[in-house]
Scaffold this motif. Structure first.
Motif, PDB file in Angstrom:
ATOM      1  N   GLY A  33     -23.483  -8.783  14.983  1.00 35.13           N
ATOM      2  CA  GLY A  33     -23.841  -7.454  15.461  1.00 35.13           C
ATOM      3  C   GLY A  33     -23.813  -7.333  16.971  1.00 35.13           C
ATOM      4  O   GLY A  33     -24.627  -6.612  17.557  1.00 35.13           O
ATOM      5  N   VAL A  34     -22.868  -8.037  17.604  1.00 35.68           N
ATOM      6  CA  VAL A  34     -22.718  -7.958  19.066  1.00 35.68           C
ATOM      7  C   VAL A  34     -21.273  -7.603  19.374  1.00 35.68           C
ATOM      8  O   VAL A  34     -20.411  -7.593  18.495  1.00 35.68           O
ATOM      9  CB  VAL A  34     -23.105  -9.290  19.746  1.00 35.68           C
ATOM     10  CG1 VAL A  34     -24.573  -9.605  19.512  1.00 35.68           C
ATOM     11  CG2 VAL A  34     -22.219 -10.433  19.234  1.00 35.68           C
ATOM     12  N   THR A  35     -20.993  -7.317  20.626  1.00 37.90           N
ATOM     13  CA  THR A  35     -19.642  -6.911  21.005  1.00 37.90           C
ATOM     14  C   THR A  35     -18.698  -8.106  21.020  1.00 37.90           C
ATOM     15  O   THR A  35     -19.121  -9.265  21.125  1.00 37.90           O
ATOM     16  CB  THR A  35     -19.634  -6.260  22.394  1.00 37.90           C
ATOM     17  OG1 THR A  35     -20.005  -7.244  23.368  1.00 37.90           O
ATOM     18  CG2 THR A  35     -20.596  -5.079  22.453  1.00 37.90           C
ATOM     19  N   ALA A  36     -17.410  -7.800  20.955  1.00 33.37           N
ATOM     20  CA  ALA A  36     -16.395  -8.848  21.036  1.00 33.37           C
ATOM     21  C   ALA A  36     -16.467  -9.567  22.375  1.00 33.37           C
ATOM     22  O   ALA A  36     -16.240 -10.778  22.457  1.00 33.37           O
ATOM     23  CB  ALA A  36     -15.014  -8.246  20.820  1.00 33.37           C
ATOM     24  N   SER A  37     -16.808  -8.813  23.434  1.00 37.62           N
ATOM     25  CA  SER A  37     -16.923  -9.427  24.764  1.00 37.62           C
ATOM     26  C   SER A  37     -18.037 -10.471  24.790  1.00 37.62           C
ATOM     27  O   SER A  37     -17.893 -11.534  25.415  1.00 37.62           O
ATOM     28  CB  SER A  37     -17.200  -8.349  25.813  1.00 37.62           C
ATOM     29  OG  SER A  37     -16.109  -7.455  25.915  1.00 37.62           O
ATOM     30  N   THR A  38     -19.138 -10.179  24.111  1.00 36.19           N
ATOM     31  CA  THR A  38     -20.235 -11.139  24.032  1.00 36.19           C
ATOM     32  C   THR A  38     -19.793 -12.409  23.317  1.00 36.19           C
ATOM     33  O   THR A  38     -20.094 -13.529  23.760  1.00 36.19           O
ATOM     34  CB  THR A  38     -21.439 -10.519  23.304  1.00 36.19           C
ATOM     35  OG1 THR A  38     -21.915  -9.394  24.050  1.00 36.19           O
ATOM     36  CG2 THR A  38     -22.570 -11.529  23.145  1.00 36.19           C
ATOM     37  N   ILE A  39     -19.066 -12.238  22.219  1.00 34.35           N
ATOM     38  CA  ILE A  39     -18.570 -13.401  21.477  1.00 34.35           C
ATOM     39  C   ILE A  39     -17.602 -14.211  22.329  1.00 34.35           C
ATOM     40  O   ILE A  39     -17.647 -15.449  22.330  1.00 34.35           O
ATOM     41  CB  ILE A  39     -17.896 -12.962  20.167  1.00 34.35           C
ATOM     42  CG1 ILE A  39     -18.917 -12.358  19.211  1.00 34.35           C
ATOM     43  CG2 ILE A  39     -17.165 -14.135  19.506  1.00 34.35           C
ATOM     44  CD1 ILE A  39     -20.003 -13.322  18.762  1.00 34.35           C
ATOM     45  N   ARG A  40     -16.727 -13.526  23.066  1.00 33.59           N
ATOM     46  CA  ARG A  40     -15.781 -14.252  23.929  1.00 33.59           C
ATOM     47  C   ARG A  40     -16.518 -15.065  24.990  1.00 33.59           C
ATOM     48  O   ARG A  40     -16.117 -16.176  25.322  1.00 33.59           O
ATOM     49  CB  ARG A  40     -14.801 -13.270  24.570  1.00 33.59           C
ATOM     50  CG  ARG A  40     -13.825 -12.651  23.582  1.00 33.59           C
ATOM     51  CD  ARG A  40     -12.722 -11.881  24.297  1.00 33.59           C
ATOM     52  NE  ARG A  40     -11.849 -11.227  23.343  1.00 33.59           N
ATOM     53  CZ  ARG A  40     -11.974  -9.972  22.931  1.00 33.59           C
ATOM     54  NH1 ARG A  40     -12.956  -9.218  23.428  1.00 33.59           N
ATOM     55  NH2 ARG A  40     -11.144  -9.462  22.057  1.00 33.59           N
ATOM     56  N   ARG A  41     -17.605 -14.501  25.526  1.00 36.44           N
ATOM     57  CA  ARG A  41     -18.398 -15.247  26.509  1.00 36.44           C
ATOM     58  C   ARG A  41     -19.054 -16.462  25.849  1.00 36.44           C
ATOM     59  O   ARG A  41     -19.121 -17.550  26.446  1.00 36.44           O
ATOM     60  CB  ARG A  41     -19.453 -14.343  27.142  1.00 36.44           C
ATOM     61  CG  ARG A  41     -18.882 -13.345  28.147  1.00 36.44           C
ATOM     62  CD  ARG A  41     -19.976 -12.721  28.991  1.00 36.44           C
ATOM     63  NE  ARG A  41     -20.854 -11.862  28.196  1.00 36.44           N
ATOM     64  CZ  ARG A  41     -20.626 -10.572  27.961  1.00 36.44           C
ATOM     65  NH1 ARG A  41     -19.554  -9.992  28.462  1.00 36.44           N
ATOM     66  NH2 ARG A  41     -21.474  -9.871  27.240  1.00 36.44           N
TER      67      ARG A  41
END
Length: 276
Positions: A33-41
């Motif tokens: 439930g987080v953004t793709a940008s958060t996952i990439r980080r």
């Protein structure tokens, strides 16, 4: 999934990558439930810390991960598998003889074939047998052999001997990974040998693999991906890998998967060939 802290989320990502293989940005974003940008980080941090290795569109565990069971894999990439299965089922014509591999995506195809008329299905997979066991318009043949509990599929000399007595109009293969350079990947050499033997008995060969499996190399047993085979994946596939496969002469079909909010099932996803 309820919100968790970044460290706990990263620990969970490593666990998923280790137990199930490739962790894609899109699926992890939806799961946590987080953004793709958060996952990439998160993936960048885990890669820097030496806990994961980056891949196309996600990450994999650095250590050789254990083979996931069919039960674990059945719920992964559900919409993509259903789209692939529907495209494949639409290829089948009345009166044809089909050979179905083991695996969750091929199992999804078996489900779609429950409405087929006047076809014969031979299979090495328990999932396909279970899906079609009560369908009166489909003649089912079990090839038998030695059962691999993890894949719920039959392998070995008895399976191979049964193949020698049959031919097929179409073969639908599953796989643990697809590489433009190496072909299709499995955990066991008996599986890769069986796929090659199956392909020799069929007029048309299709490899069914959702996008997260493209570029994935979880094991070291391979079957070459021949230029006259068709790879059926979904429209989330990495364009660079698709192009690399096509440059080697492989026909690649992109089935359009419908994406829905969690808890809302899809209606009727349609598949379409792309760039053939």
């Amino acid at each position: 999934m309820s919100a968790i802290g970044s460290n706990a989320r990263r620990d969970r990502i490593v666990h998923l990558a280790t137990t199930t293989g490739l962790a894609s940005v899109e699926e992890l974003s939806q799961l946590f439930g987080v953004t793709a940008s958060t996952i990439r980080r998160d993936l960048a941090k885990l890669t820097t810390d030496g806990r994961l290795a980056r891949t196309y569109g996600g990450a994999m565990a650095l250590a050789a991960h254990p083979e996931a069971s069919l039960r674990q894999r059945t719920g992964e990439a559900f919409e993509a598998k259903r789209a692939i299965a529907r495209w494949a089922a639409a290829e089948v014509r009345p009166g044809e003889s089909l050979l179905l591999d083991a695996g969750s995506t091929v199992g999804a195809l078996a489900h779609e074939l429950r409405t087929a008329k006047d076809v014969t299905v031979a299979t090495t997979g328990l999932t396909a047998l279970q899906e079609l066991a009560d369908v009166e318009t489909v003649q089912v043949e079990c090839l038998g052999g030695t059962l691999r509990p993890l894949s719920q599929g039959f392998v070995g000399p008895l399976t191979e001997a049964a193949l020698e007595r049959l031919t097929f109009d179409r073969l639908f293969l599953g796989t643990d990974g697809v590489s433009p350079e190496h072909g299709i990947c499995e955990a066991d050499l008996r599986q890769t040998r069986l796929k090659e033997l199956m392909a020799r008995r069929a007029d048309r060969v299709y490899v069914l693999a959702h996008a997260a499996k493209l570029g994935r190399r979880p094991f070291h047993a391979w079957t070459p991906l021949r230029a006259d085979w068709t790879l059926v994946t979904d429209d989330g596939a990495d364009p660079a890998i698709v192009e690399a496969l096509r440059s080697r002469g492989v026909t690649v079909v992109l089935a359009k998967a419908e994406h829905h909010p969690a808890g809302h099932p899809a209606g009727h996803p349609a598949g379409h060939p792309a760039g053939q």
